[in-house]
Design a protein around this motif. Structure first.
Motif, mmCIF file in Angstrom:
data_model
loop_
_atom_site.group_PDB
_atom_site.id
_atom_site.type_symbol
_atom_site.label_atom_id
_atom_site.label_comp_id
_atom_site.label_asym_id
_atom_site.label_seq_id
_atom_site.Cartn_x
_atom_site.Cartn_y
_atom_site.Cartn_z
ATOM 1 N N TRP A 118 -31.031 13.193 -96.156
ATOM 2 C CA TRP A 118 -30.843 12.008 -96.982
ATOM 3 C C TRP A 118 -31.872 10.925 -96.672
ATOM 4 C CZ3 TRP A 118 -27.560 12.394 -100.969
ATOM 5 C CH2 TRP A 118 -26.632 13.460 -100.932
ATOM 6 N N ASP A 119 -32.834 11.267 -95.837
ATOM 7 C CA ASP A 119 -33.870 10.303 -95.456
ATOM 8 C C ASP A 119 -35.051 10.431 -96.420
ATOM 9 O OD1 ASP A 119 -35.780 8.715 -94.301
ATOM 10 O OD2 ASP A 119 -35.613 9.569 -92.297
ATOM 11 N N THR A 120 -35.191 9.467 -97.309
ATOM 12 C CA THR A 120 -36.261 9.520 -98.305
ATOM 13 C C THR A 120 -37.396 8.559 -97.948
ATOM 14 O OG1 THR A 120 -35.044 7.917 -99.668
ATOM 15 C CG2 THR A 120 -34.755 10.269 -100.163
ATOM 16 N N ALA A 130 -31.421 25.922 -97.449
ATOM 17 C CA ALA A 130 -30.851 25.419 -98.702
ATOM 18 C C ALA A 130 -29.459 24.842 -98.468
ATOM 19 C CB ALA A 130 -30.801 26.545 -99.738
ATOM 20 N N VAL A 131 -28.661 25.511 -97.651
ATOM 21 C CA VAL A 131 -27.318 25.019 -97.338
ATOM 22 C C VAL A 131 -27.399 23.723 -96.536
ATOM 23 C CG1 VAL A 131 -25.226 25.508 -96.010
ATOM 24 C CG2 VAL A 131 -26.229 27.287 -97.457
ATOM 25 N N ALA A 132 -28.310 23.667 -95.575
ATOM 26 C CA ALA A 132 -28.436 22.490 -94.716
ATOM 27 C C ALA A 132 -28.870 21.255 -95.495
ATOM 28 C CB ALA A 132 -29.431 22.759 -93.589
ATOM 29 N N THR A 133 -29.565 21.455 -96.615
ATOM 30 C CA THR A 133 -30.068 20.317 -97.402
ATOM 31 C C THR A 133 -29.429 20.239 -98.785
ATOM 32 O OG1 THR A 133 -31.940 21.671 -98.203
ATOM 33 C CG2 THR A 133 -32.291 20.385 -96.200
ATOM 34 N N TRP A 134 -28.312 20.931 -98.961
ATOM 35 C CA TRP A 134 -27.696 21.046 -100.284
ATOM 36 C C TRP A 134 -27.305 19.667 -100.846
ATOM 37 C CZ3 TRP A 134 -27.568 25.202 -103.308
ATOM 38 C CH2 TRP A 134 -26.770 25.152 -104.450
ATOM 39 N N GLY A 135 -27.729 19.412 -102.067
ATOM 40 C CA GLY A 135 -27.358 18.178 -102.741
ATOM 41 C C GLY A 135 -28.058 16.937 -102.240
ATOM 42 N N ALA A 136 -28.982 17.082 -101.300
ATOM 43 C CA ALA A 136 -29.660 15.930 -100.709
ATOM 44 C C ALA A 136 -31.016 15.712 -101.378
ATOM 45 C CB ALA A 136 -29.832 16.136 -99.208
ATOM 46 N N PRO A 137 -31.522 14.482 -101.355
ATOM 47 C CA PRO A 137 -32.800 14.207 -102.032
ATOM 48 C C PRO A 137 -34.037 14.664 -101.267
ATOM 49 C CG PRO A 137 -31.912 12.200 -101.062
ATOM 50 C CD PRO A 137 -30.861 13.249 -100.894
ATOM 51 N N ASN A 138 -33.940 14.806 -99.951
ATOM 52 C CA ASN A 138 -35.110 15.205 -99.163
ATOM 53 C C ASN A 138 -35.125 16.719 -99.015
ATOM 54 O OD1 ASN A 138 -37.272 15.479 -97.430
ATOM 55 N ND2 ASN A 138 -36.258 14.531 -95.667
ATOM 56 N N ARG A 139 -35.909 17.391 -99.858
ATOM 57 C CA ARG A 139 -35.982 18.857 -99.831
ATOM 58 C C ARG A 139 -37.352 19.323 -99.340
ATOM 59 N NH1 ARG A 139 -31.842 20.673 -103.133
ATOM 60 N NH2 ARG A 139 -32.002 22.605 -101.954
#
Length: 264
Positions: free
Chosen positions: A56-58, A126-135
């Motif tokens: 979530w860190d953008t 993908a699971v660790a960053t699911w739904g988050a803006p920082n991909r």
């Protein structure tokens, strides 16, 4: 200019340095591999935790953290393969004279577990960053995957420089699946697609409305893809790429030089 130059230089350094470290560790005696994999697995778990924590860190920091963590997950994949821990059910050389499907089936058997491990790792990110803006971490891993798969296919089909010196002794049987040729039909396609991806990523990085996170993240990714293209170009150049990592290959200095097949 610095907002693009610094990420590019950072990518260049970490790509060169991490590759050399992996080559050095995988060229040591096999009794050291348990410690190598223990360290690599510790970094893998830390990287997955880091990907989740920074999802979530953008900010610019978030882009760098995602990139580093994605690279560390890929480093585990490469280390596990080169130590021989995760390769495939087939650990023997290609049958003499095999062509077509028998050759392809034997080659797939030599790397099957490795390919499955890559898919599992991609799913974990993908699971660790699911739904988050920082991909950025996920895109970093996928960029490594795409460029490495392309490199594998080109070496299988045939190129001038096979980079066989990168293989440790216990994986020398994989050389039997390589083919030395001046060129193959896939390589121009690989270069074209990689160039398009690099241009699109750089366009995103220099867009007028790009945030600092996007500027850093897309520049990191564009630089990584550009380095992957450089690796592909080395495949057909008369100068081998291993000159860049002589220090990493120093752990294999007592190994006999591989036989050089004629270029078809």
């Amino acid at each position: 200019m610095a907002e693009h130059g610094l990420p590019a230089l950072f990518t260049l350094f970490i790509w060169w340095f991490s590759t050399g470290v992996i080559l050095y560790l995988d060229g040591l005696r096999r009794e050291t591999f348990r410690w190598t994999m223990l360290g690599a697995t510790t970094l893998l778990l830390a990287a997955l935790a880091g990907l989740h924590a920074s999802a979530w860190d953008t900010t610019t920091r978030g882009a760098y953290l995602g990139f580093i963590c994605g690279l560390l997950v890929w480093a585990w994949i490469e280390t596990a393969f080169l130590t021989g821990l995760v390769t495939g059910p087939n650990r023997s050389a290609c049958p003499p004279g095999a062509t077509g499907w028998p050759r392809l089936r034997a080659a797939l058997g030599a790397v099957l577990w490795h390919e499955i491990a890559i898919m599992v790792a991609a799913a974990a990110i993908a699971v660790a960053t699911w739904g988050a803006p920082n991909r950025i971490g996920l895109w970093t891993f996928l960029a490594f995957w795409a460029m490495r798969q392309s490199a594998k296919l080109n070496v299988y089909l045939g190129v001038r420089n096979l980079a066989e010196s990168f293989l440790p002794d216990h994986l020398r049987y994989l050389e039997s699946f390589f083919r030395r040729r001046r060129m193959n039909a896939l390589l121009p396609v690989s270069l074209l697609l990689g160039s398009v991806a690099c241009v699109l990523l750089m366009q995103s990085a220099i867009a007028a409305d790009a945030t600092p996170h996007e500027v850093a993240g897309f520049t990191l990714l564009a630089s990584l893809v550009a380095l992957g293209l450089l690796e592909h170009i080395f495949m057909v150049m008369p100068v081998p790429a291993d000159a860049l990592w002589r220090w990493g290959l120093a752990s294999r200095k007592d190994r006999p030089a591989p036989a050089t097949a004629p270029v078809a």
